[in-house]
Design an enzyme around this catalytic site. Structure first.
Site, PDB file in Angstrom:
ATOM      1  N   CYS A  98       1.585  58.202 -11.907  1.00 18.57           N
ATOM      2  CA  CYS A  98       1.103  58.744 -13.182  1.00 18.57           C
ATOM      3  C   CYS A  98      -0.373  59.093 -13.069  1.00 18.57           C
ATOM      4  CB  CYS A  98       1.332  57.713 -14.284  1.00 18.57           C
ATOM      5  SG  CYS A  98       0.464  58.068 -15.825  1.00 18.57           S
ATOM      6  N   CYS A 101      -2.501  57.177 -15.558  1.00 17.65           N
ATOM      7  CA  CYS A 101      -2.703  55.786 -15.123  1.00 17.65           C
ATOM      8  C   CYS A 101      -3.770  55.720 -14.035  1.00 17.65           C
ATOM      9  CB  CYS A 101      -1.399  55.197 -14.605  1.00 17.65           C
ATOM     10  SG  CYS A 101      -0.058  55.227 -15.811  1.00 17.65           S
ATOM     11  N   ASP A 493     -28.965  85.936   3.975  1.00 21.25           N
ATOM     12  CA  ASP A 493     -29.883  86.055   5.094  1.00 21.25           C
ATOM     13  C   ASP A 493     -29.406  87.223   5.953  1.00 21.25           C
ATOM     14  OD1 ASP A 493     -31.914  85.358   6.946  1.00 21.25           O
ATOM     15  OD2 ASP A 493     -30.438  84.281   8.141  1.00 21.25           O
ATOM     16  N   ASP A 686     -27.545  80.743   7.734  1.00 18.75           N
ATOM     17  CA  ASP A 686     -27.019  80.016   8.896  1.00 18.75           C
ATOM     18  C   ASP A 686     -28.074  79.245   9.674  1.00 18.75           C
ATOM     19  OD1 ASP A 686     -28.344  82.253   9.998  1.00 18.75           O
ATOM     20  OD2 ASP A 686     -27.078  82.161  11.785  1.00 18.75           O
ATOM     21  N   ASP A 690     -32.931  78.003   6.558  1.00 23.14           N
ATOM     22  CA  ASP A 690     -32.210  78.367   5.334  1.00 23.14           C
ATOM     23  C   ASP A 690     -31.825  77.148   4.505  1.00 23.14           C
ATOM     24  OD1 ASP A 690     -32.255  81.128   5.817  1.00 23.14           O
ATOM     25  OD2 ASP A 690     -30.483  81.020   7.109  1.00 23.14           O
TER      26      ASP A 690
END
Length: 791
Positions: A98, A101, A493, A686, A690
């Site tokens: 459930c 629950c 970038d 990357d 950055d």
């Protein structure tokens, strides 16, 4: 392989910021005694090294790197940050059926003084707990869980990632009747339903025995529900679905609606069973899609093939991959050629060719030829494990809508129960029609269970995360997905994101009377002595044309200007305009280029022409940017490169706005300006530099080939490093958010309609059962719809 007998390791070059410096480091490291193989990838900031004694070499390599670029730190890759931070201990939650629950258990555990935070994910049946001390904590948590929901068991999770352990147990045991609990449930439903149908619908039982048969059917169907409700009441847990169904059906008995009481319990049990089966099936589909970890691998020892557990394979081992096999671990092809189906990882349907020297990632399928691969990443670091780990951990990250629905569910049930009490009492006192209004109130109780709401939202996001993994897109949770669907602008970038990050010879412009191939041959011959990336690109272009190259007798590098190479008495100049001016060369025929790097070439005093070298646009960049614009998004590019180069790349890709010549700290301020102008922004990068802007964006995405710092700071990781993953990720996030809201609106609307219809005398308890279990089932099916959606 020449380094077959050497130890192979990978190191991260932290703070490496110069491609030319990386080339110089590689050249010097290669010259060290004991080094058989050394390669530095500037794009990934990685040094791959084959040597006999790494411990002795590491201080020397560190000294070499520091002498060239002072801030560089050489770190073994094993010490790099992982994709997902450890957020505590993980426990398996067994016998939990459930969703509501599960939310109650989560609240109860989070309230324990020993626990800092607790997150229970119903879709994966896992509990993630953060605490100062874990000794004896499991026993305490089990005691608290027992008070909320008896029968639910907490166990320590195995170290090996596993999305849905109960599903694997089901497979081993053989089908749907794998557990005693399920066998008992089916027996109760079948026998109780049969008695009900024979008695009520087929009319095979004499009228005098109807009541006894219906009571017997009710005991079969609802006995367990009533007992559970009584146990929960003793623990102070009143407003759960067992209690609500018990009160509703026993109330129907009290007003002599015997047939309806049994029928409602019967259809409730049937609906509940199919709902649980649908949830398990959806979890199984996602698990099958992302759990591509190999059990064993074929290890080559000489000419002998030895089958070993996948976790026992080490970096440098040679594995045999036969036709039809899945690539077991990330590696490099050292022998053979084949077409590889990458769709399980990237979603790309067209097979790609892989041959000697090509990198190959785990999870893909070898379709046409036998391959031998050298392991580059162990199982715990390979693509298949990173995908599985990301999906598993992401499911525990709850978006705002999920947290809202969880809070709403706590208010919804008491409110509807209170409405039921008022409906039963007030109109009855006014009209005297007690039986009618009590019946209406009982329909309210059936509707008052919030399971459809609590279950449907997290399952929708879990399905979305699973869908992303099939395309090589790793969402770090529902929060990341929710942020992504609301963005107004995508900021990127340049190098390594929109472009490939490698130099390629684009054009040869020869002076009048000079052959282009001859100019390329002369320039490449001179550049053979240089390790500069531009020189390497020229040499590779000449070799690609199979031009004969001759190494110069001697050479001289002039910093910031270029190279002077001597071939006997002949002097060749390769560099920029300053170099030619230094030696008094007239280069009047020269026309400056708009973008890229150029090498001017002269044979002593005679100008021969120019070579244009530039970073190349990724093949899918233009189509990806067009897709983003179709989604109504603004595109922008932030880069530290020169303005003219940035503008040229942006024009080629179709990017709307460009900000160039930026330092890392400038990128963040420019991002904030774009946010103020357009609204929430996504940043895609990357590099190590950055990381600050990735963390500062409303949604940050990192290319999988990028630096670990960028991957750590990002909300989304594109493992295939393709630009098309950006619009795909946004499309998945938007579709997932839409499905989640569809579920919420549909579930609430049906419940409200049935409640209003009940007040007007048009809705029965049968309709209320549909509003409970029927709606839950439909929401589950709607949630997994995204798994089949073409992105």
């Amino acid at each position: 392989m020449p380094d077959a007998d050497k130890v192979k390791r990978v190191y991260i070059l932290k703070n490496l910021g110069c491609a030319n410096c990386a080339a110089k480091m590689e050249y010097k490291i290669k010259e060290l005694p004991g080094v058989t193989y050394a390669n530095i990838s500037f794009a990934t900031k990685q040094l791959r090294l084959s040597a006999a004694d790494h411990d002795a070499l590491l201080p020397i390599i560190q000294e070499i790197c520091t002498s060239i670029e002072s801030d560089v730190e050489v770190v073994p890759r094993d010490k790099r940050p992982t994709l997902s931070k450890d957020s505590g201990h993980v426990y398996l939650v067994q016998n939990l059926d459930c969703a509501n629950c599960g939310a109650k258990i989560e609240r109860a555990l989070a309230a324990m003084p020993e626990i800092e935070s607790a997150t229970l994910t119903f879709t994966t049946k896992k509990l993630r707990v953060k605490a100062q001390n874990y000794d004896g904590l499991l026993e305490k948590m089990q005691a608290v869980t027992d008070k909320v929901e008896e029968g639910v068991v907490l166990v320590e999770a195995a170290s090996k990632p596993n999305l849905a352990p109960e599903l694997e147990e089901r497979k081993k045991a053989g089908g749907i009747f794998s557990t005693l609990s399920e066998k008992q449930t089916l027996i109760e439903i079948v026998l109780g339903g049969a008695v009900f149908i024979v008695t009520e619908w087929l009319g095979l039982i004499p009228e005098a025995y109807h009541m006894y048969c219906l009571i017997f059917a009710y005991i079969l169907l609802g006995g367990r529900i009533v007992l559970t409700a009584l146990k929960n009441i003793a623990k102070g847990n009143v407003f759960d679905e067992n209690f609500l169904m018990t009160v509703a059906t026993l109330g129907a008995f009290a007003i002599q609606a015997w047939e309806e009481a049994v029928g409602v319990m019967f259809f409730y049990r049937v609906g509940e069973y199919f709902e649980q089966r649908a949830v398990e099936k959806s979890r199984g589909q996602i698990m099958d899609a992302v759990d591509m970890r190999p059990e064993v691998v074929n290890l080559l020892v000489g000419e002998e093939v030895k089958v070993i557990p996948a976790e026992d394979a080490h970096v440098g081992d040679i594995l045999l991959v036969r036709v039809g096999d899945r690539i077991p671990l990330d590696g490099v092809v050292i022998e053979g050629e084949s077409l590889v189906d990458t769709s399980p990882v990237t979603g790309e349907p067209v097979p790609v060719k892989r041959t000697y020297g090509d990198e190959i990632v785990s999870g893909c399928v070898n379709t046409s030829g036998m391959l031998k691969i050298r392991v580059e990443k162990v199982l715990s670091e390979s693509m298949v494990t990173r995908i599985l780990d990301s999906v598993e951990n992401a499911a525990a990250s709850k978006p705002t809508i999920d947290r809202f629905i969880t809070r709403f569910a706590r208010i919804y049930t008491p409110f509807v129960v209170a409405a039921a009490v008022v409906t039963a009492v007030v109109p009855s006192l006014i009209t005297g029609e007690w039986e009618k209004w009590i019946y209406t109130a009982l329909t309210f109780l059936v509707i008052s269970c919030p399971c459809a709401l609590v279950l449907s939202v997290p399952l929708a996001f879990f399905s979305g995360i699973g869908t992303g993994s099939k395309y090589g897109i790793l969402f770090k949770g529902g929060v990341a997905m929710e942020a992504l669907k609301n963005i107004a602008a995508v900021v990127m970038d340049k190098t390594g994101t929109v472009t490939k990050g490698n130099f390629v010879l684009q054009q040869v412009n020869a002076a009048e009377g000079i052959d282009k191939d001859e100019l390329l041959k002369l320039t490449a011959s001179a550049e053979l002595v240089s390790t500069h990336p531009i020189a390497v690109s020229i040499v590779e272009a000449a070799k690609g044309k199979e031009l004969p190259l001759v190494r110069p007798n001697k050479f001289e590098e002039i910093a910031g200007e270029g190279l002077v190479a001597y071939f006997g008495a002949r002097r060749l100049l390769c560099g920029n305009a300053k170099l030619l001016e230094r030696f008094g060369v007239d280069y009047g025929g020269y026309t400056p280029t708009i973008s890229g790097s150029e090498v001017l070439v002269a044979d002593d005093k005679i100008y021969l022409g120019q070579l244009l070298i530039n970073d190349t646009l990724k093949e899918d960049a233009k189509d990806a940017i067009a897709s983003l614009k179709k989604q109504g998004l603004v595109t922008a590019m932030l880069t530290g490169d020169a303005q003219k180069e940035a503008e040229a790349v942006a024009a080629a890709a179709g990017i709307d706005e460009v900000r160039a010549q930026l330092l890392p700290q400038d990128k963040l301020s420019e991002l904030n300006m774009l946010r103020n102008k357009y609204g929430p922004v996504m940043f895609v990068g990357d590099g190590i530099n950055d990381a600050p802007v990735l963390a500062g964006a409303d949604a940050g995405a990192a290319m999988g080939s990028g630096a670990d710092a960028a991957i750590e700071a990002a909300d989304v990781v594109f493992m295939n490093s393709e630009v098309k993953a950006i619009p795909q990720a946004i499309a998945i996030a938007r579709a997932t958010g839409a499905i989640a809201w569809q579920n919420v609106i549909f579930a609430l609307a049906v419940k409200v309609i049935i409640m209003v219809a009940g007040l007007m005398g048009y809705a029965s308890m049968w309709a209320a059962v549909f509003a409970d279990t029927g709606v839950s089932l439909l929401c589950v099916l709607n949630s997994i719809r995204i798994l089949y959606k073409k992105i």
